[in-house]
Design a protein around this motif. Structure first.
Motif, PDB file in Angstrom:
ATOM      1  N   GLU A 117       0.831  -1.206   0.000  1.00 36.47           N
ATOM      2  CA  GLU A 117       0.000   0.000   0.000  1.00 36.47           C
ATOM      3  C   GLU A 117       0.869   1.262   0.000  1.00 36.47           C
ATOM      4  O   GLU A 117       0.526   2.268  -0.615  1.00 36.47           O
ATOM      5  N   LYS A 118       2.007   1.202   0.682  1.00 45.03           N
ATOM      6  CA  LYS A 118       2.921   2.349   0.670  1.00 45.03           C
ATOM      7  C   LYS A 118       3.498   2.562  -0.724  1.00 45.03           C
ATOM      8  O   LYS A 118       3.627   3.693  -1.194  1.00 45.03           O
ATOM      9  N   ILE A 119       3.850   1.456  -1.392  1.00 43.44           N
ATOM     10  CA  ILE A 119       4.373   1.559  -2.754  1.00 43.44           C
ATOM     11  C   ILE A 119       3.272   2.066  -3.679  1.00 43.44           C
ATOM     12  O   ILE A 119       3.530   2.842  -4.607  1.00 43.44           O
ATOM     13  N   ARG A 120       2.024   1.656  -3.431  1.00 45.41           N
ATOM     14  CA  ARG A 120       0.888   2.111  -4.236  1.00 45.41           C
ATOM     15  C   ARG A 120       0.787   3.641  -4.213  1.00 45.41           C
ATOM     16  O   ARG A 120       0.530   4.276  -5.241  1.00 45.41           O
ATOM     17  N   GLU A 121       0.968   4.221  -3.031  1.00 47.33           N
ATOM     18  CA  GLU A 121       0.898   5.680  -2.909  1.00 47.33           C
ATOM     19  C   GLU A 121       1.934   6.350  -3.799  1.00 47.33           C
ATOM     20  O   GLU A 121       1.659   7.359  -4.454  1.00 47.33           O
ATOM     21  N   ILE A 122       3.134   5.792  -3.821  1.00 46.61           N
ATOM     22  CA  ILE A 122       4.203   6.357  -4.654  1.00 46.61           C
ATOM     23  C   ILE A 122       3.851   6.225  -6.126  1.00 46.61           C
ATOM     24  O   ILE A 122       4.015   7.167  -6.915  1.00 46.61           O
ATOM     25  N   LEU A 123       3.339   5.056  -6.502  1.00 48.60           N
ATOM     26  CA  LEU A 123       3.059   4.772  -7.908  1.00 48.60           C
ATOM     27  C   LEU A 123       1.872   5.547  -8.462  1.00 48.60           C
ATOM     28  O   LEU A 123       1.913   6.041  -9.592  1.00 48.60           O
ATOM     29  N   LEU A 124       0.810   5.642  -7.693  1.00 47.43           N
ATOM     30  CA  LEU A 124      -0.432   6.202  -8.227  1.00 47.43           C
ATOM     31  C   LEU A 124      -0.712   7.639  -7.799  1.00 47.43           C
ATOM     32  O   LEU A 124      -1.409   8.365  -8.513  1.00 47.43           O
ATOM     33  N   GLU A 125      -0.198   8.042  -6.658  1.00 50.89           N
ATOM     34  CA  GLU A 125      -0.512   9.377  -6.161  1.00 50.89           C
ATOM     35  C   GLU A 125       0.663  10.337  -6.219  1.00 50.89           C
ATOM     36  O   GLU A 125       0.482  11.545  -6.067  1.00 50.89           O
ATOM     37  N   GLY A 126       1.849   9.823  -6.451  1.00 49.74           N
ATOM     38  CA  GLY A 126       3.034  10.672  -6.443  1.00 49.74           C
ATOM     39  C   GLY A 126       3.272  11.380  -7.768  1.00 49.74           C
ATOM     40  O   GLY A 126       2.449  11.357  -8.685  1.00 49.74           O
ATOM     41  N   ASP A 127       4.427  12.021  -7.860  1.00 48.36           N
ATOM     42  CA  ASP A 127       4.809  12.728  -9.080  1.00 48.36           C
ATOM     43  C   ASP A 127       5.301  11.732 -10.122  1.00 48.36           C
ATOM     44  O   ASP A 127       5.444  10.538  -9.849  1.00 48.36           O
ATOM     45  N   ALA A 128       5.574  12.233 -11.318  1.00 51.23           N
ATOM     46  CA  ALA A 128       6.083  11.385 -12.399  1.00 51.23           C
ATOM     47  C   ALA A 128       7.394  10.738 -11.969  1.00 51.23           C
ATOM     48  O   ALA A 128       8.233  11.364 -11.309  1.00 51.23           O
ATOM     49  N   ILE A 129       7.550   9.473 -12.330  1.00 48.70           N
ATOM     50  CA  ILE A 129       8.786   8.756 -12.003  1.00 48.70           C
ATOM     51  C   ILE A 129       9.321   8.086 -13.266  1.00 48.70           C
ATOM     52  O   ILE A 129       8.591   7.895 -14.244  1.00 48.70           O
ATOM     53  N   ASP A 130      10.573   7.737 -13.233  1.00 51.68           N
ATOM     54  CA  ASP A 130      11.210   7.066 -14.359  1.00 51.68           C
ATOM     55  C   ASP A 130      10.450   5.782 -14.694  1.00 51.68           C
ATOM     56  O   ASP A 130      10.003   5.053 -13.798  1.00 51.68           O
ATOM     57  N   GLU A 131      10.293   5.488 -15.975  1.00 51.59           N
ATOM     58  CA  GLU A 131       9.474   4.350 -16.400  1.00 51.59           C
ATOM     59  C   GLU A 131      10.027   3.014 -15.918  1.00 51.59           C
ATOM     60  O   GLU A 131       9.270   2.102 -15.553  1.00 51.59           O
ATOM     61  N   ARG A 132      11.341   2.880 -15.871  1.00 52.31           N
ATOM     62  CA  ARG A 132      11.916   1.626 -15.381  1.00 52.31           C
ATOM     63  C   ARG A 132      11.761   1.508 -13.857  1.00 52.31           C
ATOM     64  O   ARG A 132      11.539   0.425 -13.334  1.00 52.31           O
ATOM     65  N   THR A 133      11.889   2.645 -13.177  1.00 54.39           N
ATOM     66  CA  THR A 133      11.644   2.653 -11.736  1.00 54.39           C
ATOM     67  C   THR A 133      10.199   2.236 -11.471  1.00 54.39           C
ATOM     68  O   THR A 133       9.924   1.458 -10.542  1.00 54.39           O
ATOM     69  N   GLU A 134       9.293   2.736 -12.273  1.00 49.09           N
ATOM     70  CA  GLU A 134       7.882   2.391 -12.137  1.00 49.09           C
ATOM     71  C   GLU A 134       7.680   0.878 -12.260  1.00 49.09           C
ATOM     72  O   GLU A 134       6.992   0.257 -11.434  1.00 49.09           O
ATOM     73  N   ALA A 135       8.296   0.288 -13.265  1.00 48.17           N
ATOM     74  CA  ALA A 135       8.169  -1.155 -13.482  1.00 48.17           C
ATOM     75  C   ALA A 135       8.744  -1.941 -12.307  1.00 48.17           C
ATOM     76  O   ALA A 135       8.165  -2.939 -11.860  1.00 48.17           O
ATOM     77  N   LEU A 136       9.874  -1.483 -11.771  1.00 48.78           N
ATOM     78  CA  LEU A 136      10.504  -2.171 -10.645  1.00 48.78           C
ATOM     79  C   LEU A 136       9.668  -2.056  -9.371  1.00 48.78           C
ATOM     80  O   LEU A 136       9.571  -2.996  -8.592  1.00 48.78           O
ATOM     81  N   LEU A 137       9.067  -0.886  -9.170  1.00 52.02           N
ATOM     82  CA  LEU A 137       8.229  -0.695  -7.991  1.00 52.02           C
ATOM     83  C   LEU A 137       6.984  -1.576  -8.043  1.00 52.02           C
ATOM     84  O   LEU A 137       6.573  -2.149  -7.030  1.00 52.02           O
ATOM     85  N   PHE A 138       6.380  -1.696  -9.214  1.00 51.32           N
ATOM     86  CA  PHE A 138       5.223  -2.590  -9.354  1.00 51.32           C
ATOM     87  C   PHE A 138       5.626  -4.027  -9.033  1.00 51.32           C
ATOM     88  O   PHE A 138       4.900  -4.756  -8.352  1.00 51.32           O
ATOM     89  N   ALA A 139       6.792  -4.433  -9.521  1.00 54.67           N
ATOM     90  CA  ALA A 139       7.261  -5.800  -9.264  1.00 54.67           C
ATOM     91  C   ALA A 139       7.558  -6.012  -7.781  1.00 54.67           C
ATOM     92  O   ALA A 139       7.259  -7.071  -7.214  1.00 54.67           O
ATOM     93  N   ALA A 140       8.134  -5.003  -7.130  1.00 53.37           N
ATOM     94  CA  ALA A 140       8.435  -5.104  -5.701  1.00 53.37           C
ATOM     95  C   ALA A 140       7.151  -5.209  -4.884  1.00 53.37           C
ATOM     96  O   ALA A 140       7.043  -6.037  -3.963  1.00 53.37           O
ATOM     97  N   SER A 141       6.173  -4.386  -5.225  1.00 54.33           N
ATOM     98  CA  SER A 141       4.888  -4.447  -4.540  1.00 54.33           C
ATOM     99  C   SER A 141       4.230  -5.807  -4.761  1.00 54.33           C
ATOM    100  O   SER A 141       3.650  -6.393  -3.838  1.00 54.33           O
ATOM    101  N   ARG A 142       4.353  -6.303  -5.970  1.00 51.98           N
ATOM    102  CA  ARG A 142       3.767  -7.614  -6.313  1.00 51.98           C
ATOM    103  C   ARG A 142       4.383  -8.728  -5.469  1.00 51.98           C
ATOM    104  O   ARG A 142       3.679  -9.633  -5.009  1.00 51.98           O
ATOM    105  N   ARG A 143       5.678  -8.675  -5.282  1.00 52.92           N
ATOM    106  CA  ARG A 143       6.347  -9.697  -4.481  1.00 52.92           C
ATOM    107  C   ARG A 143       5.846  -9.681  -3.042  1.00 52.92           C
ATOM    108  O   ARG A 143       5.528 -10.729  -2.455  1.00 52.92           O
TER     109      ARG A 143
END
Length: 205
Positions: A45-71
């Motif tokens: 849920e903390k990663i969700r806040e960064i991904l969906l509510e935060g500012d624009a982030i690097d596209e590869r960082t975005e992909a890695l964060l989704f994978a980390a949250s998924r794990r």
């Protein structure tokens, strides 16, 4: 008996609403767990806040964060439920990353799949319900429902069209896992069709 069933679709497809209503019906017969990605567990849920509510982030960082949250979600929520013999209904999973980051962002489906293969350790859904809706209808629903828009909702029309194209490629490649439901229909019809598809699968187990 356990089953891992995911719900996928573009923005405005009605995944959350359909999933909740189907879960209510399934609960009469099965022990059902509802969850979502990104999120589902505190770290997710903390990663969700960064991904969906935060500012624009690097596209590869975005992909890695989704994978980390998924794990985190997989080991903290999904696997324990499956071990208990529950039916897990999950709003989004790996296919979202392939369609959104892999295809629409242009990172590459193979590259994003490799990141996520490491994260999920071969735990793929038993069944994936894809709610098929046009970009026009999906965006109109978001506006009509006055839903607060997250960072992905606010992407361009071209981006959302690419998301749909990405999903189409995934479904074509792995058609046996998917139940495609026409989500342009009235919500009651979509719920009934989705429920029937899931029951048909569960009764075979």
């Amino acid at each position: 008996m356990s089953a891992f069933i995911t719900f996928e679709g573009p923005e405005g497809s009605g995944k959350t609403t359909v999933m909740k209503r189907v879960a209510e019906q399934l609960s009469d017969t099965y022990d059902v767990v509802l969850t979502r990605e990104p999120g589902g567990v505190p770290t997710g849920e903390k990663i969700r806040e960064i991904l969906l509510e935060g500012d624009a982030i690097d596209e590869r960082t975005e992909a890695l964060l989704f994978a980390a949250s998924r794990r985190e979600h997989l080991v903290g929520r999904v696997l324990p439920a499956l071990e208990k013999g529950q039916v897990v209904l999950c709003d989004r999973y790996i296919d979202s990353s392939l369609a959104y980051q892999g295809y629409a962002r242009g990172i590459g489906m193979k590259e994003v799949e490799a990141i996520n293969a490491f994260a999920i350790n071969d735990v793929y859904p038993d069944l994936t319900v894809y709610l098929d809706v046009s970009v026009e209808v999906g965006q109109a629903r978001i506006q009509q429902n006055q839903r607060s828009q997250n960072r992905l909702d606010r992407e361009t029309r071209q981006f959302h069209e690419k998301v749909v194209e990405g999903y189409q490629q995934i479904i074509q490649r792995d058609s046996a896992r998917f139940a495609v439901v026409d989500a342009d229909q009235e919500i009651d019809t979509v719920v009934a069709t989705t429920y029937d598809a899931i029951i048909k699968y569960l009764e075979k187990l």
